[in-house]
Design a protein around this motif. Structure first.
Motif, mmCIF file in Angstrom:
data_model
loop_
_atom_site.group_PDB
_atom_site.id
_atom_site.type_symbol
_atom_site.label_atom_id
_atom_site.label_comp_id
_atom_site.label_asym_id
_atom_site.label_seq_id
_atom_site.Cartn_x
_atom_site.Cartn_y
_atom_site.Cartn_z
ATOM 1 N N ARG A 43 36.283 35.793 31.318
ATOM 2 C CA ARG A 43 34.830 35.742 31.498
ATOM 3 C C ARG A 43 34.302 34.308 31.547
ATOM 4 N NH1 ARG A 43 31.073 39.308 32.041
ATOM 5 N NH2 ARG A 43 28.960 38.544 31.754
ATOM 6 N N LYS A 44 34.737 33.459 30.633
ATOM 7 C CA LYS A 44 34.172 32.104 30.577
ATOM 8 C C LYS A 44 34.554 31.268 31.803
ATOM 9 C CE LYS A 44 37.852 30.445 27.491
ATOM 10 N NZ LYS A 44 38.447 31.751 27.228
ATOM 11 N N HIS A 45 35.590 31.674 32.513
ATOM 12 C CA HIS A 45 35.980 30.937 33.712
ATOM 13 C C HIS A 45 35.237 31.426 34.950
ATOM 14 C CE1 HIS A 45 39.112 28.934 31.490
ATOM 15 N NE2 HIS A 45 39.521 30.099 31.029
ATOM 16 N N LEU A 46 34.701 32.629 34.891
ATOM 17 C CA LEU A 46 34.031 33.211 36.065
ATOM 18 C C LEU A 46 32.511 33.190 35.949
ATOM 19 C CD1 LEU A 46 36.297 36.345 36.720
ATOM 20 C CD2 LEU A 46 36.461 34.071 37.733
ATOM 21 N N TYR A 47 32.018 33.268 34.721
ATOM 22 C CA TYR A 47 30.563 33.399 34.524
ATOM 23 C C TYR A 47 30.020 32.264 33.662
ATOM 24 C CZ TYR A 47 30.877 38.227 36.255
ATOM 25 O OH TYR A 47 31.087 39.339 37.036
ATOM 26 N N THR A 48 28.748 31.900 33.918
ATOM 27 C CA THR A 48 28.065 30.948 33.046
ATOM 28 C C THR A 48 27.655 31.689 31.763
ATOM 29 O OG1 THR A 48 25.938 31.508 34.030
ATOM 30 C CG2 THR A 48 27.135 29.658 35.003
ATOM 31 N N GLU A 49 27.155 30.921 30.808
ATOM 32 C CA GLU A 49 26.763 31.556 29.537
ATOM 33 C C GLU A 49 25.624 32.560 29.715
ATOM 34 O OE1 GLU A 49 26.098 28.554 26.609
ATOM 35 O OE2 GLU A 49 28.214 27.980 26.573
ATOM 36 N N ASP A 50 24.801 32.352 30.759
ATOM 37 C CA ASP A 50 23.710 33.314 30.982
ATOM 38 C C ASP A 50 24.103 34.423 31.953
ATOM 39 O OD1 ASP A 50 23.717 31.779 33.211
ATOM 40 O OD2 ASP A 50 21.632 31.119 33.083
ATOM 41 N N GLY A 51 25.402 34.559 32.209
ATOM 42 C CA GLY A 51 25.889 35.733 32.916
ATOM 43 C C GLY A 51 25.905 35.663 34.433
ATOM 44 N N ARG A 52 25.685 34.446 34.979
ATOM 45 C CA ARG A 52 25.755 34.319 36.442
ATOM 46 C C ARG A 52 27.137 33.829 36.850
ATOM 47 N NH1 ARG A 52 20.982 30.436 37.727
ATOM 48 N NH2 ARG A 52 21.743 29.608 35.765
ATOM 49 N N ILE A 53 27.557 34.228 38.045
ATOM 50 C CA ILE A 53 28.858 33.755 38.536
ATOM 51 C C ILE A 53 28.777 32.241 38.708
ATOM 52 C CG2 ILE A 53 30.455 33.799 40.494
ATOM 53 C CD1 ILE A 53 29.783 36.729 40.892
ATOM 54 N N ARG A 54 29.770 31.519 38.190
ATOM 55 C CA ARG A 54 29.760 30.058 38.287
ATOM 56 C C ARG A 54 29.698 29.617 39.746
ATOM 57 N NH1 ARG A 54 31.218 26.936 33.960
ATOM 58 N NH2 ARG A 54 31.792 28.076 32.089
ATOM 59 N N SER A 55 29.047 28.468 39.972
ATOM 60 C CA SER A 55 28.809 28.032 41.354
ATOM 61 C C SER A 55 30.107 27.736 42.096
ATOM 62 C CB SER A 55 27.902 26.799 41.358
ATOM 63 O OG SER A 55 28.501 25.776 40.602
ATOM 64 N N PHE A 56 31.157 27.378 41.362
ATOM 65 C CA PHE A 56 32.420 27.034 42.040
ATOM 66 C C PHE A 56 33.407 28.201 42.039
ATOM 67 C CE2 PHE A 56 32.248 25.454 37.752
ATOM 68 C CZ PHE A 56 33.441 25.840 37.177
ATOM 69 N N VAL A 57 32.882 29.397 41.754
ATOM 70 C CA VAL A 57 33.677 30.626 41.873
ATOM 71 C C VAL A 57 33.172 31.380 43.098
ATOM 72 C CG1 VAL A 57 34.221 32.843 40.812
ATOM 73 C CG2 VAL A 57 34.072 30.790 39.394
ATOM 74 N N ASN A 58 34.063 31.626 44.040
ATOM 75 C CA ASN A 58 33.695 32.345 45.262
ATOM 76 C C ASN A 58 34.356 33.709 45.239
ATOM 77 O OD1 ASN A 58 32.538 29.867 46.799
ATOM 78 N ND2 ASN A 58 34.539 29.218 46.051
ATOM 79 N N ILE A 59 33.576 34.709 45.560
ATOM 80 C CA ILE A 59 34.098 36.076 45.577
ATOM 81 C C ILE A 59 34.096 36.586 47.011
ATOM 82 C CG2 ILE A 59 33.850 38.401 44.641
ATOM 83 C CD1 ILE A 59 34.353 36.320 42.451
ATOM 84 N N TYR A 60 35.251 37.009 47.466
ATOM 85 C CA TYR A 60 35.382 37.540 48.819
ATOM 86 C C TYR A 60 35.669 39.035 48.745
ATOM 87 C CZ TYR A 60 35.553 32.952 51.063
ATOM 88 O OH TYR A 60 35.223 31.703 51.548
ATOM 89 N N LEU A 61 34.974 39.794 49.594
ATOM 90 C CA LEU A 61 35.334 41.199 49.784
ATOM 91 C C LEU A 61 36.088 41.242 51.106
ATOM 92 C CD1 LEU A 61 35.229 44.184 48.993
ATOM 93 C CD2 LEU A 61 33.098 44.344 50.271
ATOM 94 N N ASN A 62 37.352 41.574 51.037
ATOM 95 C CA ASN A 62 38.245 41.431 52.185
ATOM 96 C C ASN A 62 38.121 39.971 52.666
ATOM 97 O OD1 ASN A 62 39.057 44.157 51.876
ATOM 98 N ND2 ASN A 62 37.164 44.790 52.882
#
Lengths: 94, 147
Positions: A43-62
């Motif tokens: 969690r701490k690597h993917l989300y900020t403390e306020d629960g948003r996806i970190r800016s340098f984490v990119n999520i791809y669907l397909n």
């Protein structure tokens, strides 16, 4: 519906050393919540403390960045693959 | 421990000097072994920070995927990243730490007035709180020992 979630090498140590895991989810956000619910150390690597996806984490669907879809509300269907793709950044300035 | 041969080290220094006064950046491809993590090849990338390339670097998700493909094609893994600190010590900044990922090796080369000098390697702690020094073992390039 089974969704495959691919874990980048850097984070596999926090996900039982697995390269991918499968969850049943109807949206990308739901799949990510299941992932971090199962592997809390991610969690701490993917989300900020306020629960948003970190800016340098990119999520791809397909092959599509979810920023250009419906972000975490993007619906998923059976057989989809979600990939977590890091951006890398840094620099000398504090 | 990060094992870096002199050809690889020379290349990183060369890229740092070439791109001065901007920061250079790229991926390190290699493998983990009993002796440590060995860098076998580099995959230079374009610094995407057009607004402040002298003290920032950025590697996009697309570039990340290209580096990962390159590693796969060579039977290697993406083991880390290198970048330069122009006119700044080879120590990670707070900005480096905030944007770092665990597991990877982060090599920093200091470039002073266009000349590459110190080179160090760092790894982010698992709790993201700090960078830890990773010792670099300097090796000779493969194939240079005559039998």
């Amino acid at each position: 519906m089974a969704i495959r979630l691919e874990i980048p090498t850097a984070l596999r140590q926090f996900a039982g050393k697995q390269a991918s895991v499968e969850f049943n989810a109807t949206t990308v956000g739901e799949a990510l919540q299941q992932l971090t619910g199962t592997y809390a150390d991610l969690r701490k690597h993917l989300y900020t403390e306020d629960g948003r996806i970190r800016s340098f984490v990119n999520i791809y669907l397909n092959d599509e960045d979810i920023r250009y879809l419906q972000k975490e509300n993007t619906p998923t269907k059976d057989g989809d693959t979600i990939s977590i793709v890091p951006s890398i950044a840094g620099g000398a300035k504090i | 421990m990060l094992i870096v041969n002199s050809d690889i080290a020379q290349s990183i220094r060369g890229y740092g000097a070439r791109d001065y006064p901007n920061e250079t950046c790229g991926a390190m491809l290699g493998c983990d072994g009993a002796e440590g993590r060995e860098v076998r090849a580099l995959f230079p990338l374009t610094n995407r920070r057009d607004d402040s390339p002298r003290n920032r670097f950025s590697i996009t998700a697309e570039d990340f995927r290209a580096a990962e493909r390159a590693a796969r094609e060579q039977g290697l893994e993406l083991v880390g990243w290198y970048h330069s600190h122009p006119d700044h010590p080879a120590r990670p900044s707070e900005y480096d730490r905030e944007h770092a990922w665990p597991w990877y090796s982060y090599v920093i080369v200091s470039v002073a007035s266009g000349e590459a000098c110190d080179m160090t390697s760092w790894q982010l702690s698992d709790d993201r709180s700090a960078f830890q020094t990773e010792e670099i073992a300097w090796a000779i390039p493969p194939g240079t020992i005559k039998r």
